[in-house]
Design an enzyme around this catalytic site. Structure first.
Site, PDB file in Angstrom:
ATOM      1  N   ALA A 197      59.299 125.324 -30.622  1.00  0.00           N
ATOM      2  CA  ALA A 197      60.640 125.507 -30.045  1.00  0.00           C
ATOM      3  C   ALA A 197      61.711 125.310 -31.117  1.00  0.00           C
ATOM      4  O   ALA A 197      62.638 126.116 -31.243  1.00  0.00           O
ATOM      5  CB  ALA A 197      60.856 124.538 -28.890  1.00  0.00           C
ATOM      6  N   SER A 206      52.717 119.967 -36.316  1.00  0.00           N
ATOM      7  CA  SER A 206      53.376 119.600 -35.068  1.00  0.00           C
ATOM      8  C   SER A 206      52.423 119.816 -33.903  1.00  0.00           C
ATOM      9  O   SER A 206      51.467 120.591 -33.997  1.00  0.00           O
ATOM     10  CB  SER A 206      54.611 120.476 -34.856  1.00  0.00           C
ATOM     11  OG  SER A 206      55.495 120.311 -35.928  1.00  0.00           O
ATOM     12  N   HIS A 207      52.722 119.163 -32.772  1.00  0.00           N
ATOM     13  CA  HIS A 207      51.749 119.188 -31.685  1.00  0.00           C
ATOM     14  C   HIS A 207      51.612 120.565 -31.031  1.00  0.00           C
ATOM     15  O   HIS A 207      50.635 120.811 -30.321  1.00  0.00           O
ATOM     16  CB  HIS A 207      52.091 118.131 -30.637  1.00  0.00           C
ATOM     17  CG  HIS A 207      50.951 117.845 -29.709  1.00  0.00           C
ATOM     18  ND1 HIS A 207      49.666 117.599 -30.151  1.00  0.00           N
ATOM     19  CD2 HIS A 207      50.883 117.794 -28.357  1.00  0.00           C
ATOM     20  CE1 HIS A 207      48.875 117.400 -29.108  1.00  0.00           C
ATOM     21  NE2 HIS A 207      49.585 117.518 -28.008  1.00  0.00           N
ATOM     22  N   SER A 208      52.555 121.466 -31.276  1.00  0.00           N
ATOM     23  CA  SER A 208      52.384 122.844 -30.783  1.00  0.00           C
ATOM     24  C   SER A 208      51.034 123.408 -31.214  1.00  0.00           C
ATOM     25  O   SER A 208      50.453 124.252 -30.520  1.00  0.00           O
ATOM     26  CB  SER A 208      53.473 123.762 -31.340  1.00  0.00           C
ATOM     27  OG  SER A 208      54.752 123.319 -30.993  1.00  0.00           O
ATOM     28  N   GLY A 225      44.701 127.329 -24.799  1.00  0.00           N
ATOM     29  CA  GLY A 225      44.202 128.474 -24.033  1.00  0.00           C
ATOM     30  C   GLY A 225      45.080 129.686 -23.933  1.00  0.00           C
ATOM     31  O   GLY A 225      44.582 130.801 -23.813  1.00  0.00           O
ATOM     32  N   HIS A 283      46.582 116.491 -17.005  1.00  0.00           N
ATOM     33  CA  HIS A 283      45.713 117.664 -17.176  1.00  0.00           C
ATOM     34  C   HIS A 283      44.333 117.344 -16.611  1.00  0.00           C
ATOM     35  O   HIS A 283      43.773 116.293 -16.915  1.00  0.00           O
ATOM     36  CB  HIS A 283      45.604 118.025 -18.656  1.00  0.00           C
ATOM     37  CG  HIS A 283      45.034 119.392 -18.895  1.00  0.00           C
ATOM     38  ND1 HIS A 283      43.705 119.689 -18.651  1.00  0.00           N
ATOM     39  CD2 HIS A 283      45.603 120.540 -19.330  1.00  0.00           C
ATOM     40  CE1 HIS A 283      43.493 120.977 -18.954  1.00  0.00           C
ATOM     41  NE2 HIS A 283      44.622 121.505 -19.354  1.00  0.00           N
ATOM     42  N   ARG A 301      38.211 126.987 -17.309  1.00  0.00           N
ATOM     43  CA  ARG A 301      38.128 127.333 -15.889  1.00  0.00           C
ATOM     44  C   ARG A 301      38.631 128.755 -15.659  1.00  0.00           C
ATOM     45  O   ARG A 301      38.107 129.473 -14.821  1.00  0.00           O
ATOM     46  CB  ARG A 301      38.918 126.320 -15.059  1.00  0.00           C
ATOM     47  CG  ARG A 301      38.172 124.987 -14.897  1.00  0.00           C
ATOM     48  CD  ARG A 301      39.070 123.915 -14.280  1.00  0.00           C
ATOM     49  NE  ARG A 301      40.102 123.478 -15.206  1.00  0.00           N
ATOM     50  CZ  ARG A 301      41.371 123.290 -14.901  1.00  0.00           C
ATOM     51  NH1 ARG A 301      41.794 123.511 -13.677  1.00  0.00           N
ATOM     52  NH2 ARG A 301      42.225 122.887 -15.814  1.00  0.00           N
ATOM     53  N   SER A 352      54.127 126.524 -21.084  1.00  0.00           N
ATOM     54  CA  SER A 352      54.859 125.724 -22.074  1.00  0.00           C
ATOM     55  C   SER A 352      54.942 126.447 -23.405  1.00  0.00           C
ATOM     56  O   SER A 352      55.997 126.473 -24.040  1.00  0.00           O
ATOM     57  CB  SER A 352      54.226 124.352 -22.263  1.00  0.00           C
ATOM     58  OG  SER A 352      52.902 124.487 -22.697  1.00  0.00           O
TER      59      SER A 352
END
Lengths: 648, 252
Positions: free
Chosen positions: A18, A44-46, A51, A260, A276, A413
């Protein structure tokens, strides 16, 4: 670079998707942008998003008939009507552009293969003909809570591929990134944001950056749940925290915390919903597919809040698999076969091997729900500008924009980071063009001196106070135990008292490391109070909200209550004040009337007012709560009634 | 999982490199820390425990703790590895941890990989060079799924720096591209969206800092935690650049 005070046009705090996408937009408009990042931006956590990214490209057979309006419908239902519907609509409209732009930046999206394709749907093997004229277009996979296959993906490394592509654009444009820096407070004059004070994580020194516009893009606050989160260790909510400290900027819906369903037990490492989506299913200790009974229509692909609750209840009923780390359930993807697992779910294959020592083609995966996403964050208008401080913007998970309401859909997200980065980046650029850099440096030097004093006070304090890591661990236990998937008023009362005690402990905590330089213990101590304050806003917000909506579930108030709670929680809390103050604003203009989500419970308390009378109050009430005017009128991007063509 | 066979947990002895460049009194040395092994203990768990219970000043880097972000490369008993996915049960009781060489030291086990990788990306112009601007109205350009999968394979590098640290040339020449840099170039070279000409590629990757500087020892391929096919990458780049060189000779 060692100056005590520097300037830039646009300061972006956070180097994930972002923040970087926003900086690109500002730089492309000719502004000087500076990105601050705790870590080199590609870490970064991005990068851990696996998925997919939702966008209604409708290229696959099972995506036929999809459109931004269907995506809008799924998003609002997923949010349990907590979302701002206009923002959800802007988002759904622009998500396809954002996916295609990523292709332009270099993301190797998985593509449609025309002809016969083998899939698993609801546990059954099916063969589907993909249209030859769609061959080579960007493909989609199924995800939870959606009417169509909509998640565009690059194996199970979608976030990684997206982040590398966007960062390569940052490098191409020559945007300066200062990695290993952390914003520790905002500089402001009470109505305008003027920049931030920053701590260098290489040297431990502080400096101030003054900017025409400041953007917070620091991600979520999952680490207030201690080890019980999928989040990286750097997701400590510092951006939301420094905004809260101003006392002027409210945070929105902090009690809306997502769990989650499938995280590896016990490490909490994420196993994508794509498992899933691609046909994997959940089993209890008796090898029963409990989701088929609980949710006959959507089964394992109901929304995350619903699946997580059914899993937690199944374990509470004694049908979990016992382990030394507590009960878990099984995720079964064996039937997808090794070839599928080693291509489309490669990252899951690696995680199972590296962190559980198992081969998912042969063995069941032990999973349980764990904290995953922060729907709450810095409350902003549709331009991404904060309530309360002009020139302060927020994007991505750090923001409450608010397209997710009380439950985010999987894959929304990643899409939000790029869509909001594009849109908010444009507004940031316009803002920066319209103002001049304020010459008054007094606010900056005052804030800098205060930040340095805070660090010095920590180093000077002595005595027998607690260790900061003990306080962090205690907080995690309180949050998972009492502010988790199922919540009750009694437990939330206890949580508020216990977090209050931890705040006192934090004020008396003592550092053992006094080394000059980085001092990792000091760095953590400087964040700890902010984490505790965020946790308090989550617990108090959850205690006050006496209904169940999306991921916020009150066992003592199990129904969604649209009569009293079709609103957004706002909380303000200046650093020097002893208690936070809460208020509530309308969620936004309603287009799709509140109703059944299509999964989960169909019982609720209906709103007695008409939608028209609700909508009449939105602009005035949100303005009273601090909303700044947006560049276009409220409601201009709502396609009123368009959904009716898709609903019987 | 050897520790599960015996009920008595092992006592692990960590020898860890220490140096804080910001402390004028600090000298490079090693410290010894002893902790009890727990089931499924990774080096992430072990180092966190050492910092939280033994020495709060100990510097190291973790972020995702799931082998995705590439933050935690370090020398584990003399070999570059990702600490988060290294289980102590796979190691002897004596464990030596050193920072990755070839990168500037920040302190203790923490090194500056960010500057190295940004520099590499700038030198190789590691982005898609396209002829046309993005058209938000247009359908995406088509690509076969096989090509997308091949690009993705090269895109999987997490820039942890293990290959750089293992490379004899990169340890002597900070401009040398090393395994990660070569892989990055090959990833863009095979991408049909990148419109650079062969001559332009030649400038990027030929020469002593690129593919012709490689001595072919291929430690990079041995240590890569993502098991990227760096040997094939190296062969692919040599073939492509030699091809350009011979073609250029024919033209004369």
């Amino acid at each position: 670079m060692n100056a005590r005070l520097t300037t830039t046009d646009v300061l972006v705090v956070g180097g994930g998707l972002a923040g970087e996408r926003c900086a690109i937009e500002a730089a492309a408009a000719g502004h000087e942008a500076l990105i601050l990042s705790l870590v080199p931006p590609r870490r970064s956590h991005s990068c851990a998003a696996q998925g997919g990214m939702q966008a209604s490209l409708a290229n696959c057979a099972k995506a036929e008939g999809d459109s931004p309006t269907v995506h809008f419908l799924d998003t609002v239902r997923g949010s349990d009507w907590g979302a701002d519907q206009e923002v959800a609509n802007i988002f759904a409209d622009e998500a396809p552009v954002a996916v295609r732009e990523l292709a332009h930046f270099g993301v190797p999206w998985s593509r449609v293969r025309g002809g016969k394709n083998q899939y698993f749907i609801k546990g059954e093997h099916v063969e589907i003909d993909e249209a030859l004229e769609k061959d080579g277009l960007i493909g989609q996979r199924d995800f939870g809570g959606t009417a169509k296959w909509r998640a565009c993906y690059a194996a199970a490394g979608t976030g990684h591929a997206a982040l590398y592509a966007v960062d390569s654009e940052v490098v191409r444009l020559g945007i300066t990134v200062r990695d290993r820096t952390e914003a520790v407070c905002l500089i402001h004059d009470g109505s305008r944001c003027l920049g931030a004070v920053v701590r260098c994580l290489r040297t431990g020194t502080h400096f101030a950056v003054m900017a025409k516009a400041t953007v917070i893009a620091t991600g979520g606050y999952g680490r207030i749940y201690g080890q019980y989160t999928t989040n990286a260790v750097i997701n400590e909510g510092t951006g939301a925290s420094i905004a809260l400290d101003t006392g002027v900027v409210p945070l929105g819906n902090m009690e809306a915390v997502q769990f989650h369903p499938t995280t590896l037990s016990p490490s909490g490492i994420l196993v994508t919903e794509g498992c899933r989506g691609d046909g994997g299913y959940l089993l209890d200790k008796n090898m029963r597919r409990f989701m088929v009974e609980k949710e006959p229509v959507k089964q394992e692909l109901a929304s995350r809040d619903v699946v997580s609750r059914h899993m937690q209840q199944t374990m509470r009923d004694g049908n979990g698999v016992d382990s030394p780390y507590g009960p878990h359930l099984w995720l079964d993807i064996r039937h997808l076969g090794e070839e599928h697992l080693r291509t489309k779910l490669l990252e899951v294959w690696d995680i199972c091997r590296d962190f559980a020592g198992l081969n998912p083609a042969d063995a069941l995966i032990p999973v349980r729900p764990t904290q995953h996403y922060s729907m709450g964050g810095i409350r902003v208008n549709k331009d991404g500008e904060s309530y309360g401080l002009a020139g302060l913007f927020a994007v991505g998970e750090a923001a409450c924009w608010d397209m997710h309401g009380f439950n985010r859909l999987g894959g929304n997200s990643l899409a939000e980071t790029l869509v909001s980065g594009r849109i908010v980046g444009r507004r940031v650029a316009e803002h920066a063009s319209g103002v001049s850099l304020r010459a008054n440096t007094g606010f900056a030097f005052d804030a800098l001196a205060a930040a340095e004093k805070r660090a010095d006070d920590w180093l000077a304090r002595s005595g027998s106070g607690r260790n900061v890591y003990e306080i962090r661990d205690a907080l995690g236990e309180v949050m998972i135990g009492k502010v988790g998937i199922f919540r009750t008023g009694d437990e939330l009362n206890e949580a508020v008292v216990e977090i209050g005690q931890l705040l006192d402990d934090c004020d008396n905590a003592v550092l053992r490391c006094k080394d000059p330089g980085v001092n990792p213990e000091l760095g953590f101590a400087l964040r700890l109070k902010g984490m505790l304050r965020l946790a308090m806003t989550v617990a108090m917000g959850a205690r006050a909200r006496t209904e169940s909506r999306g991921a916020h579930f009150r066992s003592d108030f199990p129904l969604r209550n649209d009569e009293e709670w079709l609103n957004r929680t706002l909380v303000r809390w200046a650093l020097h004040e002893s208690d936070p103050s809460f208020s509530y604003e309308p969620t936004g203009l309603i287009d799709l009337p509140p109703g059944h989500r299509g999964y989960g419970s169909d019982e609720r308390i209906e709103m007695k007012r008409t939608i028209d009378s609700y909508n009449e109050t939105v602009l005035d009430e949100q303005t009273q709560h601090g909303r700044l005017p947006s560049s276009e009128d409220m409601g201009s991007r709502l396609k009123r009634g368009a959904w009716q063509a898709y609903v019987q | 999982m050897s520790q599960e066979k015996s009920n008595v947990p092992r006592r692990l002895k960590f020898e860890i490199f220490r140096y804080n460049p910001e402390d004028e009194y600090s000298e490079p040395h090693t410290d010894i820390f002893e902790i009890e092994e727990t089931p499924f203990m990774s080096l992430y768990i072990a180092l966190s425990k050492i910092r939280e219970t033994h020495d709060p000043g100990l510097q190291f880097d973790f972020a995702c703790r799931s082998a995705t972000c590439g933050s935690c490369g370090m020398m584990v008993n003399g070999r570059p590895a990702l600490a988060c996915r290294t289980l102590t049960s796979d190691l002897p009781e004596d464990i030596q941890l050193y920072p990755l060489p070839a990168f500037k030291l920040i302190g203790d086990l923490s090194v500056d990989t960010g500057t190295w990788f940004r520099g590499m990306a700038e030198r190789t112009e590691a982005w898609i060079h396209e002829r046309q601007a993005f058209d938000p109205e247009a359908e995406e350009e088509r690509m076969s799924n096989d090509i997308a999968a091949a690009i993705y394979e090269g895109d999987r590098c997490i820039e942890c720096g293990c290959c750089v640290a293992s490379c004899g040339v990169a340890n002597l020449d900070d401009q040398f591209l090393a395994g990660a840099g070569m892989n990055r170039v090959a990833r863009f070279m095979m991408d049909p969206r990148d419109k650079r000409s062969e001559a332009e590629w030649f400038d990027v990757v030929a020469g002593d800092e690129g593919v012709f500087g490689c001595l072919g020892m291929m430690a990079c391929a041995d240590v890569c935690p993502k098991e990227l096919p760096l040997l094939e990458v190296y062969a692919y780049l040599r073939r492509k650049t030699l091809g350009v060189r011979f073609l250029a000779r024919d033209d004369n």
